[in-house]
Design a protein around this motif. Structure first.
Motif, PDB file in Angstrom:
ATOM      1  N   ARG A  31       0.810  -1.219   0.000  1.00  0.00           N
ATOM      2  CA  ARG A  31       0.000   0.000   0.000  1.00  0.00           C
ATOM      3  C   ARG A  31       0.844   1.271   0.000  1.00  0.00           C
ATOM      4  NH1 ARG A  31      -3.543  -1.617   5.128  1.00  0.00           N
ATOM      5  NH2 ARG A  31      -1.426  -2.217   5.745  1.00  0.00           N
ATOM      6  N   TRP A  94     -12.647  -3.838  -0.662  1.00  0.00           N
ATOM      7  CA  TRP A  94     -12.768  -3.197   0.659  1.00  0.00           C
ATOM      8  C   TRP A  94     -12.571  -4.240   1.748  1.00  0.00           C
ATOM      9  CZ3 TRP A  94     -16.581  -2.527  -3.219  1.00  0.00           C
ATOM     10  CH2 TRP A  94     -16.490  -1.316  -3.911  1.00  0.00           C
ATOM     11  N   PHE A  98      -7.715  -5.182   6.234  1.00  0.00           N
ATOM     12  CA  PHE A  98      -6.721  -4.177   5.856  1.00  0.00           C
ATOM     13  C   PHE A  98      -7.322  -2.777   5.774  1.00  0.00           C
ATOM     14  CE2 PHE A  98      -5.408  -8.271   4.133  1.00  0.00           C
ATOM     15  CZ  PHE A  98      -4.121  -8.385   4.647  1.00  0.00           C
ATOM     16  N   GLY A  99      -8.176  -2.474   6.736  1.00  0.00           N
ATOM     17  CA  GLY A  99      -8.727  -1.130   6.829  1.00  0.00           C
ATOM     18  C   GLY A  99      -9.596  -0.743   5.643  1.00  0.00           C
ATOM     19  N   ARG A 101      -9.110  -0.973   2.628  1.00  0.00           N
ATOM     20  CA  ARG A 101      -8.340  -0.402   1.525  1.00  0.00           C
ATOM     21  C   ARG A 101      -7.721  -1.533   0.720  1.00  0.00           C
ATOM     22  NH1 ARG A 101      -2.835   3.212   2.198  1.00  0.00           N
ATOM     23  NH2 ARG A 101      -2.360   3.431  -0.021  1.00  0.00           N
TER      24      ARG A 101
END
Length: 201
Positions: A31, A94, A98-99, A101
């Protein structure tokens, strides 16, 4: 059982192989690299062909696994089966782990397309590959894939649930690619083979 199958499908989709593989191989968070996208294309740019292909295959497998699980849990209900593919894609895009993200869902969409129809998967996949080979735009090939998929499913006279679900996943893909569409129109989209600078630390 249908709701349980959909929840399981979302959790399966939420497993980010892009994150796990780049963390294992290079000790980095995907990310924070390249486009910041947790998907096969960004993995390819950051780590190369091997890891990129591995992520592509594993992410596609998520879609098939989710739909196969739903088939077993619901006794083959075509609506539950088709919608579970959407939940797997939503999990990838989504991810709860992983938040929320994640990626753009194209590799997982490939698995879902295969679950709908091997022939639709083949036609859409070939069209996408040809587009990418000619233009070197992965995003354009991805959009070609999701645009063709519902058309082929309709022509093949697959269950109506497969058709309208494929329309929804097409909308998913266009929403996730809105920046790519803008860049394509502006002539600033990154092409396949363009190097990205790995961010260290």
């Amino acid at each position: 059982m249908v709701l349980l199958a959909w929840v399981i499908s979302y959790f399966i989709g939420s497993i980010s192989f892009s994150y796990l593989i780049t963390k294992k191989i290079a000790g980095i968070d995907i990310r924070s690299q390249g486009s910041g996208n947790m998907g096969a294309t960004n993995t390819l740019r950051v780590l190369g062909k091997g890891p990129g292909i591995a992520v592509l295959v594993l992410d596609a497998t998520k879609g098939l696994l989710a739909m196969g699980t739903t088939h077993l849990l619901t006794g083959g209900d075509p609506l539950a089966y088709a919608v579970s593919g959407l939940f797997a894609i939503a999990g990838h895009n989504w991810p709860i782990f992983f938040g929320f993200r994640g990626g753009k869902g194209i590799a997982t969409t490939l698995g879902v397309a295969l679950g709908f129809s091997p022939l639709a998967f083949l036609i859409g996949g070939i069209a996408a590959v040809i587009t990418i080979m000619i233009t070197r735009y992965v995003s354009l090939g991805s959009l070609i894939l999701v645009t063709i998929l519902p058309i082929v499913i309709f022509v093949l006279d697959k269950p109506i649930a497969f058709w309208w679900t494929s329309l929804v996943l097409t909308v998913f893909a266009y929403i996730r690619h809105h920046n790519n569409i803008r860049n394509l129109l502006a002539g600033t989209e990154r092409k396949l083979g363009d190097k990205t600078n790995r961010k260290l630390g």
